[in-house]
Design a protein around this motif. Structure first.
Motif, PDB file in Angstrom:
ATOM      1  N   ARG A 184       0.795  -1.228   0.000  1.00  0.00           N
ATOM      2  CA  ARG A 184       0.000   0.000   0.000  1.00  0.00           C
ATOM      3  C   ARG A 184       0.826   1.277   0.000  1.00  0.00           C
ATOM      4  NH1 ARG A 184      -5.420  -1.024   1.211  1.00  0.00           N
ATOM      5  NH2 ARG A 184      -5.754  -3.258   1.415  1.00  0.00           N
ATOM      6  N   ASP A 253      -7.410   2.666   5.944  1.00  0.00           N
ATOM      7  CA  ASP A 253      -8.263   2.474   4.766  1.00  0.00           C
ATOM      8  C   ASP A 253      -9.484   1.631   5.112  1.00  0.00           C
ATOM      9  OD1 ASP A 253      -8.738   2.488   1.774  1.00  0.00           O
ATOM     10  OD2 ASP A 253      -8.516   0.329   2.114  1.00  0.00           O
ATOM     11  N   GLU A 256     -12.086   3.563   7.222  1.00  0.00           N
ATOM     12  CA  GLU A 256     -12.879   4.497   6.420  1.00  0.00           C
ATOM     13  C   GLU A 256     -13.956   3.757   5.627  1.00  0.00           C
ATOM     14  OE1 GLU A 256     -10.317   6.797   3.963  1.00  0.00           O
ATOM     15  OE2 GLU A 256      -9.427   7.922   5.633  1.00  0.00           O
ATOM     16  N   ARG A 257     -13.588   2.633   5.038  1.00  0.00           N
ATOM     17  CA  ARG A 257     -14.556   1.878   4.223  1.00  0.00           C
ATOM     18  C   ARG A 257     -15.690   1.316   5.077  1.00  0.00           C
ATOM     19  NH1 ARG A 257     -12.758  -2.592   2.344  1.00  0.00           N
ATOM     20  NH2 ARG A 257     -10.594  -2.628   3.063  1.00  0.00           N
TER      21      ARG A 257
END
Length: 286
Positions: A184, A253, A256-257
């Motif tokens: 990432r 990440d 947030e999703r």
């Protein structure tokens, strides 16, 4: 053409990476690491094998450090300030920024917390880093009229590099640790097509077959989500810089999703300082 290789560490073991190559009369030390499993003479490479008289400035043309992990840079301050090597040391700019943080953190843990004998001091680290010449990726550096080096992107951790060396008609590459699977925050290793006389490569996981990166991440996040959803807490110990930053990006990440409101904390000190350097380097690249 004459090439001789002396393996002082990381030969059939993990840790203490240090390889000295004599290529057409030039002697280059690749990495200068420590073995984290020992606290005696086995902790550092046996430098007397390079020069029994311990006149290392005449014995070596330069040192090349591939990245900032202690098994690749942990003995550098000892070698320069205690053993007396004063020649050029090459590494990338991020490695030069993070290596002294790693060395100082190790020194504090071993001396201040464990009370073990001090192998090198904070002043040694500072003086050692003054000898370092930072290089850019794909920058050809003329060490002297016969010896040139060039760094290539290795992935693995920020600043990690594979090094190409040319002396006369002889060419070689020392990879250090590299990663061919992008994650990432880092891409896969990249290098030009080269016709080499010698390749020295990291091979710790050469015979290991792993599940796909995405499958491992999915199972990891699934286990964490199950725990925090049930009101539990998750402690993730990570001993290596780079891994901590990768996990922070992965979790941020996912949070947030999934619109999760559970706070995420990471330890201060070395990890916090390293994250600042990671963030600055990333911004410079974009």
């Amino acid at each position: 053409m004459a090439i001789e290789t002396l393996v002082l560490g990381a030969g059939q073991e993990v840790g203490k990476s240090c390889v000295v190559v004599n290529i057409n009369g030039k002697r280059i030390m690749f990495d200068c690491g420590m073995h984290m499993g020992y606290n005696d003479h086995r902790q550092f490479p046996d430098f007397s094998l390079i020069s029994p008289s311990r006149n290392f400035n005449d014995a070596l043309s330069c040192i090349i450090i591939t990245h900032f992990h202690l098994d690749h840079v942990g003995a550098l301050a000892y070698f320069t300030e205690v053993c007396g090597y004063s020649g050029p040391v090459y590494m990338t700019y991020p490695t030069k920024a993070l290596a002294p943080l790693m060395l100082e953190d190790y020194r504090k843990v071993m001396v201040n917390r464990r009370g073990e004998e001090e192998q090198f001091t904070s002043d040694h680290i500072a003086e050692c880093m003054k000898k370092v010449i930072a290089v850019d990726l794909k920058q050809t550096v003329q060490v002297d009229e016969d010896l040139e080096i060039r760094a290539y992107y290795a992935g693995h951790v920020i600043g990690a590099a594979m090094f190409y060396v040319k002396v006369g008609d002889a060419e070689m590459v020392y990879t250090g640790d590299y990663n061919m699977t992008p994650d990432r925050h880092l891409g896969a290793a990249q290098i030009d097509r080269l016709r080499l006389d010698l390749l020295i490569t990291e091979s710790t996981y050469a015979t290991t077959i792993r599940d796909s990166k995405y499958a491992r991440e999915r199972e990891f996040l699934k286990a964490i989500h199950k725990c925090v959803s049930g009101g539990g807490k998750v402690l993730i110990p990570t001993f290596a810089l780079g891994r901590a930053q990768e996990l922070c990006i992965l979790l941020e990440d996912y949070w947030e999703r999934m619109n999760l409101k559970v706070p995420i904390y990471f330890s201060a000190g070395l990890n916090q300082l390293a994250s600042m350097i990671y963030r600055y380097t990333y911004l410079c690249q974009i």
